[in-house]
Design an enzyme around this catalytic site. Structure first.
Site, PDB file in Angstrom:
ATOM      1  N   ASP A  66      -8.251  -1.579   5.653  1.00  0.00           N
ATOM      2  CA  ASP A  66      -8.277  -0.321   6.413  1.00  0.00           C
ATOM      3  C   ASP A  66      -8.042   0.913   5.546  1.00  0.00           C
ATOM      4  OD1 ASP A  66      -5.611  -1.409   6.034  1.00  0.00           O
ATOM      5  OD2 ASP A  66      -4.891   0.261   7.256  1.00  0.00           O
ATOM      6  N   THR A  81       0.836  -1.202   0.000  1.00  0.00           N
ATOM      7  CA  THR A  81       0.000   0.000   0.000  1.00  0.00           C
ATOM      8  C   THR A  81       0.871   1.253   0.000  1.00  0.00           C
ATOM      9  OG1 THR A  81      -1.781  -1.116   1.120  1.00  0.00           O
ATOM     10  CG2 THR A  81      -1.614   1.238   1.526  1.00  0.00           C
ATOM     11  N   ARG A  90     -13.884  -7.994  -0.186  1.00  0.00           N
ATOM     12  CA  ARG A  90     -13.085  -7.649   1.005  1.00  0.00           C
ATOM     13  C   ARG A  90     -12.540  -6.213   0.912  1.00  0.00           C
ATOM     14  NH1 ARG A  90      -7.653  -5.752   2.163  1.00  0.00           N
ATOM     15  NH2 ARG A  90      -7.180  -6.395   4.276  1.00  0.00           N
ATOM     16  N   VAL A  91     -12.675  -5.481   1.985  1.00  0.00           N
ATOM     17  CA  VAL A  91     -12.130  -4.125   2.067  1.00  0.00           C
ATOM     18  C   VAL A  91     -11.255  -4.049   3.313  1.00  0.00           C
ATOM     19  CG1 VAL A  91     -12.669  -1.669   2.262  1.00  0.00           C
ATOM     20  CG2 VAL A  91     -14.184  -3.149   0.950  1.00  0.00           C
ATOM     21  N   THR A 109      -0.178   1.271   6.791  1.00  0.00           N
ATOM     22  CA  THR A 109       0.003   0.121   5.908  1.00  0.00           C
ATOM     23  C   THR A 109       0.214  -1.111   6.769  1.00  0.00           C
ATOM     24  OG1 THR A 109       1.397  -0.939   4.256  1.00  0.00           O
ATOM     25  CG2 THR A 109       2.479   0.677   5.669  1.00  0.00           C
TER      26      THR A 109
HETATM   27  N1  ASP Z   1      -3.579  -2.272   4.604  1.00  0.00           N
HETATM   28  C1  ASP Z   1      -3.790  -2.850   3.293  1.00  0.00           C
HETATM   29  C2  ASP Z   1      -5.013  -3.716   3.315  1.00  0.00           C
HETATM   30  O1  ASP Z   1      -5.208  -4.442   4.268  1.00  0.00           O
HETATM   31  C3  ASP Z   1      -2.654  -3.688   2.835  1.00  0.00           C
HETATM   32  C4  ASP Z   1      -1.340  -2.996   2.790  1.00  0.00           C
HETATM   33  O2  ASP Z   1      -1.048  -2.133   3.636  1.00  0.00           O
HETATM   34  O3  ASP Z   1      -0.554  -3.309   1.889  1.00  0.00           O
HETATM   35  O4  ASP Z   1      -5.752  -3.714   2.343  1.00  0.00           O
END
Ligand code: ASP
Length: 311
Positions: free
Chosen positions: A209, A178, A206-207, A229
């Site tokens: 944070d 992210t 799915r979603v 992230t």
């Molecule tokens: N936080 C992000 C999610 O769970 C993943 C990431 O940080 O790469 O969708």
């Protein structure tokens, strides 16, 4: 006038020096540097922190090594469903979008949602319709294709599991790709933005944070601006970004104390891996993570650029 500053991240996780080639490392650093320069340019000519974080995140979205925009991970259906959010600290205005496909820059859509939709959070096909109405750029599926993400998906696509963006098999690296940015402009205003493709092989809409205001992104001029992230399910449950702000507002913690408590104590006890970037109105910046590394960088007015990957 405040001294402006911007910080960015390109994901946290198990990023091991031993498994990184010098070429790959140089590429990642180039991506981080491009984003910092774009954001800094806006801040240095008196632009807003909101425009700076948007531009920095768009630059990271356009860079295929990060899991956002071009280079987003594959869902279980072999598609790319992207999430993004943005928030302005001066008035607590926010915009967010989840589950959009083919949109070139989801963070730009988040900003347009904030400014023009009359709402905060739009999702899926109807959010795409709104983006089309606003004439935002879309791309064909192959624009989002990257060999590395395709291989990651092939490894798990026939399982029920979903996977955080990592490449353990090939390179030993495990990371959450992210992207995000936080900034302080010369007027003392804070802003934060985050964008992601989510998790490889994610299903059922799915979603994580990243598009959730308060979990993956938050900004308030009285406290801080935060972009997270990591393993989204934990960041949602811990309401990480808002928790940091609350600790500062209600308990008088410094940004450093709040970030360390939430990321290195609270989240660790829950089993949540990841990190965040944060900035306050004094220009203090925290790049805090409980994983082995986080792609990250800082550029402050009249100072040298800082770039980091490992612990
Ligand atoms: N936080 C992000 C999610 O769970 C993943 C990431 O940080 O790469 O969708």
């Amino acid at each position: 006038m405040k001294k402006h500053a911007i910080a960015i991240h390109g994901g946290a996780g198990t990023i091991l020096r031993t498994l990184m080639t010098p070429e790959k490392e140089a590429q990642y650093k180039q991506g981080l540097q491009n984003a910092l320069l774009v954001g800094n340019e806006i801040l240095s000519r008196g632009g807003s922190s909101l425009d700076a974080v948007e531009a920095a995140v768009m630059s990271l979205e356009n860079f295929p090594l990060f899991n956002a925009g071009k280079g987003a991970v594959f869902t279980n259906k072999g598609t790319h469903e992207m999430d993004a959010s943005i928030m302005e600290g001066k008035n607590l205005e926010a915009g967010a979008v989840s589950g959009v496909s083919n949109l070139q820059n989801p963070v730009h859509l988040a900003k347009v949602i904030m400014q023009k939709s009359g709402h905060v959070f739009l999702q899926g096909a109807d959010a795409e319709l709104f983006a089309k109405k606003m004439n935002l750029p879309f791309q064909e599926n192959d624009y989002f294709y990257t060999e590395e993400r395709y291989k990651q998906w092939q490894d798990v696509k026939d399982t029920e599991g979903y996977q955080l963006d990592h490449t353990v098999l090939e390179t030993g690296e495990k990371k959450f790709g992210t992207v995000g940015a936080v900034a302080l402009d010369v007027f003392g205003n804070l802003a934060a933005a985050t964008s992601t493709g989510g998790m490889t092989n994610k299903r059922f809409g799915r979603v994580g944070d990243s598009p959730v205001i308060g979990a993956g992104t938050y900004a308030n001029n009285h406290t801080c601006a935060i972009s997270c992230t990591g393993h989204g399910e934990y960041f949602l449950r811990a309401v990480v970004a808002y928790d940091i702000s609350c600790l500062m507002e209600y308990k008088g913690y410094t940004l450093n104390q709040a970030c360390n408590f939430v990321i290195k104590d609270k989240l660790v006890k829950m089993g949540g891996e990841g990190g965040l970037i944060g900035i306050d109105t004094h220009g203090n910046i925290e790049l805090c993570f409980n994983s082995e590394g986080m792609y990250r960088g800082i550029l402050r007015q009249d100072e040298e650029m800082y770039l980091g990957i490992y612990e």
